[in-house]
Write an enzyme that holds these catalytic residues in place. Structure first.
Site, short mmCIF file in Angstrom:
data_model
loop_
_atom_site.label_atom_id
_atom_site.label_comp_id
_atom_site.label_asym_id
_atom_site.label_seq_id
_atom_site.Cartn_x
_atom_site.Cartn_y
_atom_site.Cartn_z
N ASP A 189 31.83 4.70 -24.76
CA ASP A 189 32.93 5.20 -23.93
C ASP A 189 32.91 6.71 -24.10
O ASP A 189 33.23 7.23 -25.17
CB ASP A 189 34.24 4.59 -24.44
CG ASP A 189 35.47 5.15 -23.74
OD1 ASP A 189 35.33 6.13 -22.98
OD2 ASP A 189 36.57 4.61 -23.98
N ASP A 210 33.52 1.56 -20.53
CA ASP A 210 32.27 1.69 -21.30
C ASP A 210 31.06 1.83 -20.39
O ASP A 210 30.85 1.00 -19.50
CB ASP A 210 32.11 0.48 -22.21
CG ASP A 210 33.17 0.47 -23.29
OD1 ASP A 210 33.10 1.33 -24.17
OD2 ASP A 210 34.10 -0.36 -23.20
N TYR A 232 40.84 5.43 -36.87
CA TYR A 232 40.66 4.87 -35.53
C TYR A 232 40.37 5.97 -34.51
O TYR A 232 41.14 6.88 -34.34
CB TYR A 232 41.90 4.09 -35.10
CG TYR A 232 41.77 3.56 -33.71
CD1 TYR A 232 40.77 2.64 -33.41
CD2 TYR A 232 42.60 3.98 -32.68
CE1 TYR A 232 40.62 2.16 -32.13
CE2 TYR A 232 42.47 3.50 -31.40
CZ TYR A 232 41.47 2.58 -31.13
OH TYR A 232 41.32 2.11 -29.87
N LYS A 282 37.72 1.92 -29.69
CA LYS A 282 37.40 0.53 -30.07
C LYS A 282 35.92 0.26 -29.94
O LYS A 282 35.19 0.91 -29.23
CB LYS A 282 38.19 -0.42 -29.21
CG LYS A 282 39.40 -0.92 -29.96
CD LYS A 282 40.05 -2.09 -29.30
CE LYS A 282 40.11 -1.94 -27.81
NZ LYS A 282 40.86 -0.77 -27.40
N ASP A 283 35.50 -0.76 -30.67
CA ASP A 283 34.10 -1.14 -30.68
C ASP A 283 33.86 -2.25 -29.65
O ASP A 283 33.49 -3.36 -30.00
CB ASP A 283 33.70 -1.59 -32.09
CG ASP A 283 34.80 -2.41 -32.75
OD1 ASP A 283 35.90 -2.51 -32.18
OD2 ASP A 283 34.57 -2.96 -33.83
C1 F6R Z 1 41.41 1.98 -25.25
C2 F6R Z 1 42.50 1.04 -25.18
C3 F6R Z 1 43.81 1.48 -24.63
C4 F6R Z 1 44.44 2.62 -25.41
C5 F6R Z 1 45.82 2.95 -24.85
C6 F6R Z 1 46.46 4.16 -25.51
O1 F6R Z 1 40.19 1.36 -25.35
O2 F6R Z 1 42.38 -0.06 -25.52
O3 F6R Z 1 44.69 0.37 -24.57
O4 F6R Z 1 44.51 2.29 -26.76
O5 F6R Z 1 45.73 3.23 -23.46
O6 F6R Z 1 45.57 5.21 -25.41
P1 F6R Z 1 45.87 6.69 -25.89
O7 F6R Z 1 46.30 6.61 -27.34
O8 F6R Z 1 44.56 7.37 -25.69
O9 F6R Z 1 46.96 7.22 -25.00
MG MG Z 2 38.47 4.70 -23.53
MG MG Z 3 36.26 0.40 -23.78
#
Ligand code: F6R
Ligand code: MG
Ligand code: MG
Length: 370
Positions: free
Chosen positions: A11, A53, A233, A236-237
Site C-alpha cells: 500500500d 494495495d 502499527y 496492515k499486512d
Molecule cells: C487501513 C484501514 C483503515 C484505517 C482507517 C483509519 O488499511 O484499515 O480502516 O485504519 O481508515 O485510518 P487513518 O488512521 O489513516 O485515518
Molecule cells: Mg492504506
Molecule cells: Mg490495504
C-alpha cells in the site's frame, strides 16, 4: 528450467482514504514491469489492486528471494510513492518502512508470496489478494482446500490426492515453524491454525507419495507482520496467496469453494474489527462501507514456460452472489454491535486503542473492591 511465481504487494497510497489504488500508480507499475520483461528480468507479469494495495504478479526464472525481482518491486513501489505524494494520495508510502533496502524486500514493509516449481504439462494457478485483513485470513480456506473432504471431493475420490498434504505453519509470535501432515495430524493442525492471529499457514506441500515433487510448494501465503517489523502499527499486512490447481492437486473449483462461506476475519476498520471476507471481482475490489467489508479477489492463469495467459477474474461470477449477499447480512449484524466485541477485536489484537489513556485518566477513581 523452473518457474518462479511471485506476488509482491504494498500500500503506497490510497485513493481516496484507504479505499482503492489510483490508476497512475498501476500505470507506473505496468511500465516498470514491462521494461523488466524486455530486459529479461521477468518472463511475464500482471498488475492489479485489491482495495488500497498495489499488487505485482510476476513470473521469472530467478527463484524466490531474487535480488533482481525484489529490487524491481522496491523501485516500482518507490516511484509509485513519489507519484502518490505528488497527487496527494492518502498515506503515501505507507508500506515503505525503511530506506535501507539491500536487495531483499522481506521485512521492508511490502508483502511477498513466492513459489518456485517445475511446470506441469499444463499449469493452472490462482493469485488471491485480500484487503482489510491479515495473513491468518487464509488459514480457513487453505485448510478447507487441502484438508477438508467436505470442501474438496478429490481428497476422497481422486487417488492422486487421497494421501493428503503437508502444511507448514508459522508461529509468528515465537518465530518458529512446524510441518504437519493431513489427514493424520488434522486435529492438531486445527488446534493451531484456529488461533489465526498467531499461527498462520505459510505453505502447503505434496506428500512424498504424490506424483508432484514433495519439496515444491503448491500454495504459499504472504505472512509479513508490519507491526512487528516496524515496532509500532504503521499499516496492515493485507495478505496475498498463490495456489496451484488440478492434476494431483485440488481442482480449480475446489480451490474457489474454500471461499464460499464469507468467513469471519480480523483487520477491518482501523485493523481492529472482525467482519466477513467477501469474494469480489477486481472491479468491486474497493473498500467502502466502514472501510470494508474485508475483500478477496482471485485471478486465474494458465502458465506455460513462465508466460501467463490473460487472467480470468474468478469471483466475477453469479455463483458467488449468495456469498456476497450473506456477507452483507453478516456486515449489518456485526455493525450493529458497534464498539462491542466480538465485532471489535479483543484488546490485545487491536491496532488502535485509547484504553490505556482512559484507564490513566480515571486514575484514583478506580477503588479497590472489598
Ligand atoms: C487501513 C484501514 C483503515 C484505517 C482507517 C483509519 O488499511 O484499515 O480502516 O485504519 O481508515 O485510518 P487513518 O488512521 O489513516 O485515518
Ligand atoms: Mg492504506
Ligand atoms: Mg490495504
Amino acid at each position: 528450467m523452473k518457474t518462479t511465481f511471485s506476488i509482491i504487494k504494498a500500500d503506497v497510497g490510497g485513493w481516496p482514504g484507504h479505499a482503492s489504488v489510483h490508476p497512475d500508480l498501476k500505470e507506473i507499475a505496468n511500465k516498470r514491469l514491462s521494461d523488466a520483461v524486455k530486459s529479461k528480468t521477468l518472463k511475464d507479469f500482471h498488475v492489479t489492486n485489491c482495495g488500497d494495495d498495489l499488487e505485482l504478479i510476476m513470473t521469472h526464472t530467478n527463484g524466490v528471494d531474487s535480488k533482481e525481482v525484489h529490487t524491481l518491486s522496491w523501485d516500482t513501489f518507490l516511484e509509485a510513492t513519489e507519484r502518490a505524494r505528488d497527487l496527494g494520495l492518502y498515506g503515501a508510502g505507507q508500506d515503505i518502512l525503511s530506506d535501507a533496502f539491500s536487495g531483499n524486500i522481506r521485512g521492508m514493509g511490502p508483502g511477498i508470496a513466492e513459489m518456485e516449481f517445475q511446470e506441469r504439462k499444463a499449469e493452472p494457478i490462482v493469485a488471491f489478494m485480500m484487503d482489510k485483513t491479515e495473513p491468518g485470513a487464509f488459514n480457513f480456506p487453505i485448510f478447507k482446500i487441502f484438508a477438508d473432504p467436505f470442501n474438496t471431493a478429490g481428497l476422497i475420490i481422486d487417488p492422486s490426492i487421497h494421501d493428503g498434504f503437508v502444511f507448514e505453519v508459522w508461529d509468528i509470535q515465537e518465530h518458529k515453524h512446524v510441518f504437519m501432515k493431513t489427514p493424520e495430524e488434522m486435529y492438531d493442525l486445527l488446534a493451531l491454525i484456529g488461533a489465526k492471529s498467531r499461527f498462520v499457514i505459510k505453505r502447503v506441500f505434496p506428500k512424498k507419495s504424490s506424483k508432484l515433487p514433495a519439496d515444491e510448494a503448491v500454495a504459499v501465503i504472504s505472512t509479513e507482520k508490519l507491526f512487528q517489523i516496524a515496532g509500532e502499527y504503521v499499516g496492515k499486512d493485507d495478505p496475498a496467496g498463490v495456489v496451484r490447481a488440478q492434476s494431483g492437486l485440488p481442482a480449480l473449483g475446489e480451490v474457489l469453494e474454500g471461499f464460499a462461506l464469507g468467513h469471519l476475519v480480523s483487520g477491518w476498520m482501523r485493523g481492529s474489527h472482525n467482519g466477513p471476507l467477501m469474494p469480489v471481482s477486481v472491479e468491486q475490489a474497493r473498500c467502502t462501507r466502514f472501510d470494508g467489508p474485508p475483500r478477496v479477489i482471485a485471478l486465474g492463469f494458465q502458465c506455460k514456460n513462465g508466460k501467463l495467459t490473460q487472467p480470468v477474474d474468478l469471483f466475477d461470477d453469479p455463483a458467488f452472489d449468495r456469498t456476497r449477499v450473506e456477507a452483507q447480512h453478516i456486515t449489518d449484524y456485526m455493525r450493529r454491535h458497534g464498539p462491542f466485541e466480538p465485532h471489535r477485536l479483543p484488546m490485545q489484537d487491536m491496532e488502535y486503542t485509547t484504553l490505556p489513556k482512559v484507564i490513566t485518566k480515571l486514575g484514583d477513581r478506580f477503588k479497590k473492591m472489598k
